[in-house]
Design an enzyme around this catalytic site. Structure first.
Site, PDB file in Angstrom:
ATOM      1  N   GLU A  23       0.853  -1.176   0.000  1.00  0.00           N
ATOM      2  CA  GLU A  23       0.000   0.000   0.000  1.00  0.00           C
ATOM      3  C   GLU A  23       0.896   1.236   0.000  1.00  0.00           C
ATOM      4  OE1 GLU A  23      -3.102   0.202   2.943  1.00  0.00           O
ATOM      5  OE2 GLU A  23      -3.802  -1.824   2.501  1.00  0.00           O
ATOM      6  N   HIS A  82      -4.490   6.453   0.309  1.00  0.00           N
ATOM      7  CA  HIS A  82      -3.740   5.198   0.358  1.00  0.00           C
ATOM      8  C   HIS A  82      -4.362   4.220  -0.621  1.00  0.00           C
ATOM      9  CE1 HIS A  82      -6.967   3.993   3.172  1.00  0.00           C
ATOM     10  NE2 HIS A  82      -6.609   2.737   2.961  1.00  0.00           N
ATOM     11  N   HIS A  84      -5.491   0.226  -1.793  1.00  0.00           N
ATOM     12  CA  HIS A  84      -5.850  -1.160  -1.512  1.00  0.00           C
ATOM     13  C   HIS A  84      -5.510  -1.885  -2.820  1.00  0.00           C
ATOM     14  CE1 HIS A  84      -9.135  -0.122   1.726  1.00  0.00           C
ATOM     15  NE2 HIS A  84      -7.917   0.121   2.142  1.00  0.00           N
ATOM     16  N   ASP A  95      -9.235   0.897   8.575  1.00  0.00           N
ATOM     17  CA  ASP A  95      -9.252   2.315   8.197  1.00  0.00           C
ATOM     18  C   ASP A  95     -10.176   3.097   9.119  1.00  0.00           C
ATOM     19  OD1 ASP A  95      -7.521   1.822   6.034  1.00  0.00           O
ATOM     20  OD2 ASP A  95      -9.182   1.561   4.623  1.00  0.00           O
TER      21      ASP A  95
END
Length: 146
Positions: A23, A82, A84, A95
Site C-alpha cells: 500500500e 492510500h 488497496h 481504516d
C-alpha cells in the site's frame, strides 16, 4: 465533494502501480471545507506499517514535516490517500478504527479492480453503534476531476 486535478490523480495512480503489492500513502493539500474540498497538491509519504501489503501508516515525524510544508505554501490539510492494491475500493474496518481527522477526505485507490473513491470521516458523538471505536463513520463523497 472532493475536486482533484487530473494530473494529481494520475501521479497517485502511477505511484500506486509502482508501489504494488504494498500500500502506498500520502497527504492531500489544498482548500478545505467540511463538505467540499479542492486538492492542489499531493505529498507522498513512506508507508512505515509493520505489514505494508495490508496496512498503511505515515510516520508521525514525516507527517508533521508535510503539515509544515503545507502551511508554508498556504494550503490546508484536505485529507489522506492510500491504496488497496487488490481492493476493495472502500474503507476497511482498520481504516475506520484509525481515522482521526473529522471531515477530511480519505481517498482510496484500488488497482484490482481499478477504482478511485473518496470518503469523508464523520466523527460521531460516541453514542452510536458504529463499528469504528471512535463512534464515527465514513460517508462516500463525489470525486470531481478537473
Amino acid at each position: 465533494m472532493l475536486v482533484i486535478p487530473t494530473d494529481v490523480r494520475e501521479a497517485i495512480l502511477e505511484r500506486a502501480r509502482d508501489g504494488s503489492p504494498a500500500e502506498i500513502c500520502g497527504i492531500l493539500g489544498g482548500e478545505f471545507t467540511p463538505d467540499e474540498s479542492r486538492v492542489c497538491s499531493q505529498y507522498p509519504a513512506e508507508n512505515v506499517a509493520d505489514s505494508p501489503r495490508t496496512r498503511y501508516r505515515i510516520d508521525p515525524e514525516e507527517q508533521l514535516e508535510v503539515f509544515e510544508r503545507l502551511e508554508g505554501r498556504g494550503e490546508q490539510i484536505v485529507g489522506f490517500y492510500h491504496t488497496h492494491p487488490r481492493g476493495p475500493d472502500r474503507p476497511s474496518e482498520t481504516d475506520a478504527r484509525q481515522a482521526t481527522w473529522p471531515d477530511r477526505s480519505y481517498l482510496i485507490i484500488s488497482l484490482e479492480p481499478p477504482a478511485v473513491r473518496s470518503w469523508r470521516w464523520r466523527a460521531g458523538d460516541g453514542r452510536d453503534e458504529s463499528p469504528a471505536s471512535t463512534g464515527g463513520q465514513f460517508e462516500r463523497e463525489q470525486v470531481v476531476l478537473e
